[in-house]
Design a protein around this motif. Structure first.
Motif, mmCIF file in Angstrom:
data_model
loop_
_atom_site.group_PDB
_atom_site.id
_atom_site.type_symbol
_atom_site.label_atom_id
_atom_site.label_comp_id
_atom_site.label_asym_id
_atom_site.label_seq_id
_atom_site.Cartn_x
_atom_site.Cartn_y
_atom_site.Cartn_z
ATOM 1 N N ALA A 189 17.652 -17.635 27.470
ATOM 2 C CA ALA A 189 16.272 -17.645 26.938
ATOM 3 C C ALA A 189 15.287 -17.336 28.060
ATOM 4 C CB ALA A 189 15.976 -18.994 26.299
ATOM 5 N N ASP A 190 15.574 -17.833 29.269
ATOM 6 C CA ASP A 190 14.711 -17.510 30.423
ATOM 7 C C ASP A 190 14.755 -16.014 30.731
ATOM 8 O OD1 ASP A 190 14.087 -20.161 30.649
ATOM 9 O OD2 ASP A 190 15.541 -20.576 32.250
ATOM 10 N N LYS B 4 22.787 -13.376 21.156
ATOM 11 C CA LYS B 4 22.791 -14.230 22.356
ATOM 12 C C LYS B 4 24.212 -14.391 22.887
ATOM 13 C CE LYS B 4 18.593 -16.680 21.070
ATOM 14 N NZ LYS B 4 18.041 -17.775 20.274
ATOM 15 N N GLU C 8 22.969 -20.838 27.413
ATOM 16 C CA GLU C 8 22.007 -20.499 26.355
ATOM 17 C C GLU C 8 20.558 -20.617 26.830
ATOM 18 O OE1 GLU C 8 21.352 -21.912 21.822
ATOM 19 O OE2 GLU C 8 23.357 -22.109 22.651
ATOM 20 N N LYS C 9 20.296 -21.702 27.585
ATOM 21 C CA LYS C 9 18.923 -21.925 28.044
ATOM 22 C C LYS C 9 18.524 -20.854 29.057
ATOM 23 C CE LYS C 9 16.003 -25.232 30.393
ATOM 24 N NZ LYS C 9 15.667 -24.208 31.364
ATOM 25 N N GLU C 10 19.471 -20.525 29.927
ATOM 26 C CA GLU C 10 19.172 -19.521 30.949
ATOM 27 C C GLU C 10 18.961 -18.140 30.313
ATOM 28 O OE1 GLU C 10 22.017 -19.525 34.084
ATOM 29 O OE2 GLU C 10 20.529 -18.839 35.543
ATOM 30 N N ARG D 141 25.349 -13.199 26.842
ATOM 31 C CA ARG D 141 25.525 -14.194 27.899
ATOM 32 C C ARG D 141 26.417 -13.733 29.039
ATOM 33 N NH1 ARG D 141 27.248 -19.576 25.190
ATOM 34 N NH2 ARG D 141 27.762 -20.002 27.350
#
Lengths: 483, 155
Positions: A148-149, A191, A144-146, A195
């Motif tokens: 967002a990047d 999202k 998830e964080k990646e 992914r």
């Protein structure tokens, strides 16, 4: 139904539907087409859809339609519409579900003659490394964080992963990253879909194609791009996959309510929109930019894997197997740009749906080596036919919001194409022409048969005749991986 | 989606297709670039079911035999066109994200919205990708035999 009588002829390549043609039009419609292409377009609803688009609040100048136009949903494919920023509206349907669907062109110094014996292996390697087909997942899965990047950084994220070079980014529209992307504006569902799909082609008309540079028309421009006759090149055509589809779906739904809140009357619900200055408009713009950056990253990852396929298949067999980036350009995007309209410089949101940005010489956002020649415009043809490399002109800045065509444009429905063409027979025909083919589905291949499209050469002659682009090189396919 | 559990195969609803004279059905309409379905049924729940079956047929989805599941979708009330788009979008999402398809539909409309009891299972790989269900010219029309709608899918 629009007929030729409704149109004013401006030149052999340009026509206008005046604002007076329908009382709800806010601006005229400007069409780039020969009479023959115009007559072909009149069999479907593209011009009617252009007129419908001309009713949106805040439009400036003209709604512009390119010669590869065909019927879409809401807006026509091949349409360009600019709304005043921030007073005008933004319409997700005017950008499309496949946000930042676009094309990347990579050049090589590989003479086709030295590669001919290795093409079958090469197309198999491309097929392996660049997964295609419905709902396909790739070799990467990001958390998830990646993700967002990826949304914020676009191609720069791929650079950090070792899958891009600074030159790749320099030679990508906006450096492969739109400012103002906000992952918080993207739904959980989008999202989730995004992914696992980075580095995948998808299905439909998406492809990776190996071409040979058949003819150069502008030696100086071709040299700047590293293109030479007889050398291989690679086109990658895809977009933001399920991530972008979901972003558009979410906002088309949300804007159904927004049009009521802002008192906007629509002739077609797929034209839903919201003021650029409204919370809904701002949120969509931020989410759309995330999807655009996702698509830049997606094509960058595919380019990385295409390089791997070339190395695996051709290293040691040809003198130099490397692929260099020529350019990467979107043809479904909304951008905030400055244009001169009726002598006044205005800031606008340019909706391009099935139309390519085509900025002329001198634009500071171009890499230095392209500033004198204009921005590369990549025009893939239908499968098995030629593709073109063009450059934008000063005339495109003056007449089409710095835009040009994006492809050949369909003339036949998918159902008709399937009835007339048998996928397996088409594959054999293409192979008989020396084109190596890998396709996920024979029915899908049939739908994309060359006869289902206009002649891309006619489309290119039109934009060149109208002065909104110049020819640089014509490409001929030798291998294709079809989604 | 709620309460998925293995169950026995049960196909509810009417599947009478491809004939204009049928009470309920769907057929593909020529469209220059995308896909268009004409769908008809005596009432709205029938229309929703036929639209779902038509969408699955367009993308070549088959429910595989093993691992049957049942579940329920609850969608808030909305006008007919928006409900139709939302329902199909939910099914499309479940197909792409979880690989689930349905061939059993038990749909109920109330003031609260749509309650869809669905039965199906793992879906076969599909041959076509549907990007989205659009609102383009979407209008549920009342005719002599019931309701009719044309749906354009972005592919």
């Amino acid at each position: 139904m629009v007929s030729l009588k409704d149109l004013h002829k401006i030149s052999d390549y340009e026509w206008e539907i005046p604002k007076s043609a329908r009382e709800d039009m806010r601006v005229p419609v400007r069409i780039f087409a020969t009479r023959r292409l115009l007559e072909m377009a009149m069999v479907d609803e593209s011009l009617q859809q252009a007129i419908n688009s001309a009713t949106l609040p805040g439009l400036v100048g003209h709604v512009v339609v390119m010669p590869d136009m065909h019927q879409g949903y809401g807006f026509p494919i091949g349409g360009v519409a600019a709304t005043r920023y921030p007073e005008g509206v933004i319409s997700p349907g005017g950008i499309g579900y496949d946000i930042n669907c676009g094309v990347r062109l990579l050049g090589t110094r590989i003479p086709v003659d030295s590669a001919v014996g290795h093409l079958d292996r090469l197309v198999s390697a491309l097929d392996h490394y660049c997964p295609s087909g419905v709902g396909t997942t790739g070799h990467l899965k990001v958390g998830e964080k990646e993700l967002a990047d990826v949304c914020r950084e676009g191609s720069r994220w791929a650079l950090k992963q070792g899958m891009a070079s600074e030159d790749d980014l320099r030679r990508t529209e906006e450096g492969g990253r739109l400012e103002g992307a906000d992952p918080a504006a993207v739904s959980k569902r989008a999202k989730e879909r995004g992914r696992a799909q980075i580095g995948t082609l998808g299905a439909g008309n998406h492809f990776i194609e190996v071409d040979v540079v058949e003819q150069v028309f502008d030696a100086g421009a071709a040299r700047a791009m590293g293109l030479a006759e007889g050398m291989l090149s690679v086109q990658i055509h895809c977009g933001s996959r399920g991530f972008g589809h979901q972003v558009c779906t979410d906002y088309v739904d949300e804007f159904q309510g927004a049009v009521k809140r802002y008192g906007i009357r629509l002739v077609d619900r797929e034209l839903v929109c919201a003021p650029l200055s409204s919370p809904e408009g701002k949120a969509y713009l931020a989410a759309m930019r995330c999807a655009a950056n996702y698509a830049f990253a997606n094509r960058q990852v595919l380019a990385h894997y295409a390089r791997r396929a070339f190395e695996e298949s051709l290293a040691g067999k040809v003198d130099d197997w490397h692929l260099h980036q020529v350019y990467d350009i979107a043809h479904n995007m909304g951008k905030i740009e400055k244009h001169t309209v009726e002598g006044e410089e205005v800031t606008v949101c340019v909706h391009r749906k099935g139309a390519t940005r085509a900025f002329g010489p001198g634009f500071m956002g171009l890499p230095e080596e392209y500033r004198a020649i204009g921005q590369p415009v990549l025009v893939p043809g239908s499968m098995g036919t030629a593709s073109w490399v063009l450059v934008g002109t000063q005339t495109s800045m003056e007449r089409s919001f710095g835009s040009s065509c994006h492809g050949a444009g369909r003339t036949m429905s998918r159902a008709q194409a399937k009835k007339r063409v048998w996928g397996e027979a088409l594959r054999k025909d293409l192979e008989g022409m020396g084109i190596h083919v890998r396709a996920g589905s024979m029915a899908g291949l049939a739908e994309e048969a060359p006869e289902a499209y206009k002649d891309v050469d006619d489309v290119v002659e039109t934009v060149v005749g109208a002065g909104i682009a110049r020819k640089v090189a014509r490409l001929r396919p030798v291998a294709v991986v079809k989604g | 989606m709620q309460a998925w559990a293995p169950g026995r195969r049960r196909i509810s609803g009417i599947l009478l297709i491809m004939k204009n004279e049928s009470l309920a059905g769907y057929r593909e309409v020529e469209h220059a670039a995308d896909w268009e379905l004409e769908v008809w049924a005596p009432d709205l729940v029938g229309l929703l079911e036929q639209a779902a079956r038509g969408m699955y047929a367009l993308c070549g989805m088959r429910v595989l035999g093993e691992g049957r599941q049942r579940g329920e979708l609850n969608l808030p009330n909305a006008e007919r066109e928006r409900l139709l788009v939302t329902f199909l979008n939910e099914l499309l999402y479940l197909l792409e994200s979880e690989g689930l398809g349905f061939d059993g539909f038990d749909l109920e409309l109330s003031e609260a919205g749509l309650r869809a009891r669905l039965e199906g299972g793992k879906a076969s790989p599909t041959s076509k990708e549907i990007k989205a269900i659009t609102y383009h010219k979407l209008q549920v029309r009342q005719g002599a035999g019931g309701l009719r709608v044309n749906i354009v899918f972005d592919v």
